[in-house]
Design an enzyme around this catalytic site. Structure first.
Site, PDB file in Angstrom:
ATOM      1  N   GLY A 122      -2.459   5.602   0.532  1.00 12.07           N
ATOM      2  CA  GLY A 122      -1.650   5.470  -0.678  1.00 12.07           C
ATOM      3  C   GLY A 122      -2.561   5.187  -1.869  1.00 12.07           C
ATOM      4  N   ARG A 159       1.665  -6.728  -9.889  1.00 12.74           N
ATOM      5  CA  ARG A 159       0.580  -7.094  -8.979  1.00 12.74           C
ATOM      6  C   ARG A 159      -0.156  -8.385  -9.381  1.00 12.74           C
ATOM      7  NH1 ARG A 159      -3.401  -4.567  -7.802  1.00 12.74           N
ATOM      8  NH2 ARG A 159      -3.216  -4.873  -5.567  1.00 12.74           N
ATOM      9  N   TYR A 191       0.187 -11.062  -6.480  1.00 12.16           N
ATOM     10  CA  TYR A 191      -0.982 -11.180  -5.579  1.00 12.16           C
ATOM     11  C   TYR A 191      -2.219 -11.737  -6.293  1.00 12.16           C
ATOM     12  CZ  TYR A 191       1.760  -7.218  -3.683  1.00 12.16           C
ATOM     13  OH  TYR A 191       2.759  -6.383  -3.259  1.00 12.16           O
ATOM     14  N   CYS A 222       9.701 -14.684 -19.752  1.00 13.86           N
ATOM     15  CA  CYS A 222       9.728 -16.145 -19.795  1.00 13.86           C
ATOM     16  C   CYS A 222       9.374 -16.763 -18.448  1.00 13.86           C
ATOM     17  CB  CYS A 222      11.092 -16.600 -20.265  1.00 13.86           C
ATOM     18  SG  CYS A 222      11.369 -16.039 -21.933  1.00 13.86           S
ATOM     19  N   TYR A 229       1.225   1.237  -6.736  1.00 11.40           N
ATOM     20  CA  TYR A 229       2.010  -0.001  -6.724  1.00 11.40           C
ATOM     21  C   TYR A 229       2.176  -0.561  -8.128  1.00 11.40           C
ATOM     22  CZ  TYR A 229       0.722   0.677  -1.876  1.00 11.40           C
ATOM     23  OH  TYR A 229       0.518   1.235  -0.642  1.00 11.40           O
TER      24      TYR A 229
HETATM   25  N1  LLP Z   1       1.170   3.049   5.867  1.00 13.17           N
HETATM   26  C1  LLP Z   1       1.980   1.991   5.995  1.00 13.17           C
HETATM   27  C2  LLP Z   1       2.770   1.849   7.201  1.00 13.17           C
HETATM   28  C3  LLP Z   1       2.042   1.031   4.962  1.00 13.17           C
HETATM   29  O1  LLP Z   1       2.825  -0.025   5.093  1.00 13.17           O
HETATM   30  C4  LLP Z   1       1.256   1.203   3.794  1.00 13.17           C
HETATM   31  C5  LLP Z   1       1.299   0.222   2.707  1.00 13.17           C
HETATM   32  C6  LLP Z   1       0.442   2.346   3.697  1.00 13.17           C
HETATM   33  C7  LLP Z   1       0.418   3.243   4.759  1.00 13.17           C
HETATM   34  C8  LLP Z   1      -0.410   2.631   2.505  1.00 13.17           C
HETATM   35  O2  LLP Z   1      -1.405   1.695   2.335  1.00 13.17           O
HETATM   36  P1  LLP Z   1      -2.549   1.897   1.232  1.00 13.17           P
HETATM   37  O3  LLP Z   1      -3.387   3.078   1.640  1.00 13.17           O
HETATM   38  O4  LLP Z   1      -1.876   2.137  -0.081  1.00 13.17           O
HETATM   39  O5  LLP Z   1      -3.278   0.612   1.256  1.00 13.17           O
HETATM   40  N2  LLP Z   1       2.242  -3.642  -3.097  1.00 13.17           N
HETATM   41  C9  LLP Z   1       0.944  -3.969  -2.538  1.00 13.17           C
HETATM   42  C10 LLP Z   1       0.554  -3.034  -1.431  1.00 13.17           C
HETATM   43  C11 LLP Z   1       1.567  -2.960  -0.310  1.00 13.17           C
HETATM   44  C12 LLP Z   1       1.179  -1.982   0.760  1.00 13.17           C
HETATM   45  C13 LLP Z   1       2.289  -1.778   1.701  1.00 13.17           C
HETATM   46  N3  LLP Z   1       2.038  -0.830   2.741  1.00 13.17           N
HETATM   47  C14 LLP Z   1      -0.090  -3.991  -3.663  1.00 13.17           C
HETATM   48  O6  LLP Z   1       0.270  -3.787  -4.817  1.00 13.17           O
HETATM   49  O7  LLP Z   1      -1.256  -4.271  -3.413  1.00 13.17           O
END
Ligand code: LLP
Length: 421
Positions: free
Chosen positions: A278, A315, A319, A344, A373
């Protein structure tokens, strides 16, 4: 690498001045670069070049904008979806069902039916009750569902706790030590074609070691499953590869390093490998463009109050994430500042004591690495309109999600008669 560069002292996205977008669309606004998306897909694909036709299924949750998905569809990517909504978005954007994998711990019967109707490539199951529900649904439709179990390898991804998914105490996957039992039970379910193993241990990983540890466990399990008579044909290695946010931090492992590790570890598995990247595809392809509303004197550093807030880019508050903040037209040197939004809440803070370009009221700033994200996690908190999105390609650009008038938000609610009277 991205395509947000300074030309004659002003930030451009590819050939378009960021200021031109801000003037035409208003701020805050997300801006995406097609050239960066294309480059990242190429880099990731090249990194897996030694593998036999891997399936690269983009994690739609990272950026579900229709124009972004259509761009990735044209580049040949599949989709990793976690809801019926994401499934429909992926299909509407032109991603063929045979390149779609459905992840997530809480798939409902209705979502299963939808995915079966479309004939997706694979369901990644996360529990035995889920397997039973899917088998029943598939049988009722006269189908067999292609499935993998997502295993929980009990590996610490070494990333932020809220985005770690591979420890035994996390809600994801089936316990590694119970996997053989879970697979045996699934084999007896007539609506399932049990054919794969999946894993995903977390996001924004900056070290390959935990990924390798998890993949080694997947390889060992494939061997044991085959010994037990299962016909394992796919292994989904998830997403998780980190991207550079803070230029002063060491670079995360490159896709090439990741690909080399996977190629080495998965040698001899004899399966079709699947990936769910992602962030690494879209992260650096987007920036959140915002205007400084005013600068207010603080007890220490000045507060730079921008028109973007935690509802637009969550984010940092969720986080403590670090996004580079750059002036679109730097003019006044550098200094320390606290960058905050108008919401606020004290948590509506993008950066404290940040050494950055000095800016004043009316200046534009860009929050970098906001393509993943970012807009997808936006809300209307404080009755702020959802953030619009713009896609750029060369010297062309288009609004790919308009800023909804605030009246639309208000009109979405209704007041029952008994309240009106
Ligand atoms: N596959 C599964 C099953 C997942 O749950 C996720 C992300 C991905 C692939 C993709 O992961 P990536 O390659 O993007 O790391 N909102 C958070 C990140 C949450 C990720 C959730 N799952 C942030 O802003 O850092």
């Amino acid at each position: 690498m991205d395509h947000f560069d300074y030309l004659d002292g002003a930030m451009h996205v590819e050939q378009v001045p960021m200021a031109a977008i801000a003037d035409a669309v208003g701020t805050p606004v997300y801006v995406y670069s097609t050239a960066t998306l294309t480059r990242h897909v190429g880099v990731f694909r090249d990194a897996l070049g030694a593998l036999d036709h891997p399936l690269i299924a983009f994690a739609v949750k990272a950026n579900p904008n229709a124009a972004v998905l259509a761009t990735l569809a044209k580049l040949g990517l599949g989709a990793d979806v976690v809801s019926g909504g994401e499934l429909l978005r992926a299909i509407a954007a032109g991603i063929p069902a045979e390149r779609i994998v459905f992840s997530g711990v809480g798939k409902t019967a209705e979502e299963m039916r939808l995915a079966l109707e479309h004939g997706i490539f694979q369901f990644n199951l996360e529990s035995e009750p889920e397997a039973e529900m899917l088998s029943e649904m598939a049988l009722s439709m006269g189908k067999r569902a292609p499935v993998a179990y997502r295993i929980n390898p009990d590996v610490d991804a070494g990333t932020h706790a809220k985005i770690s998914t591979g420890k035994s105490e996390n809600k994801f996957g089936i316990p590694y030590d119970r996997a053989l039992q879970s697979y045996a039970a699934a084999r007896d379910l007539p609506g399932l074609d049990v054919r794969g193993v999946a894993v995903h241990i977390g996001s924004q990983l900056t070290d390959l070691a935990p990924l390798e540890a998890a993949f080694v466990k997947v390889g060992a399990l494939i061997g044991k499953l085959r010994e037990a008579g299962h016909d394992i044909r796919t292994a989904d290695l998830g997403g998780g590869l980190g991207v550079p946010y803070d230029p002063s931090e060491p670079l995360p492992p490159s896709p090439a390093d990741y690909g080399a590790m996977v190629t080495r570890v998965a040698r001899g598995w004899n399966v079709r490998l699947m990936f769910e990247p992602g962030r690494v595809i879209v992260g650096n392809a987007g920036a959140l463009l915002s205007r400084v509303v005013r600068v207010k004197q603080g007890a220490q550093a000045p507060f730079v109050i921008v028109d973007a807030a935690m509802n637009d880019l969550l984010r940092p508050s969720l986080y403590d994430a670090w996004h580079d903040i750059r002036a679109v037209k730097p003019a006044a040197g550098r200094g320390a500042a606290n960058v905050v939004g108008p919401v606020c809440e004290t948590g509506d803070t993008f950066a404290m004591h940040r050494d950055m370009d000095v800016v004043e009221a009316g200046d534009l700033v860009a929050f970098m690495t906001a393509g993943a994200y970012g807009a997808t996690m936006a809300s209307t908190y404080n009755s702020r309109a959802l953030t619009p999105e713009v896609l750029v390609s060369g010297d062309k650009w288009a609004v790919v999600r308009a800023r909804p008038p605030i009246e639309t938000l208000i009109a979405g609610d209704s007041i029952p008669d008994w309240v009106k009277d």
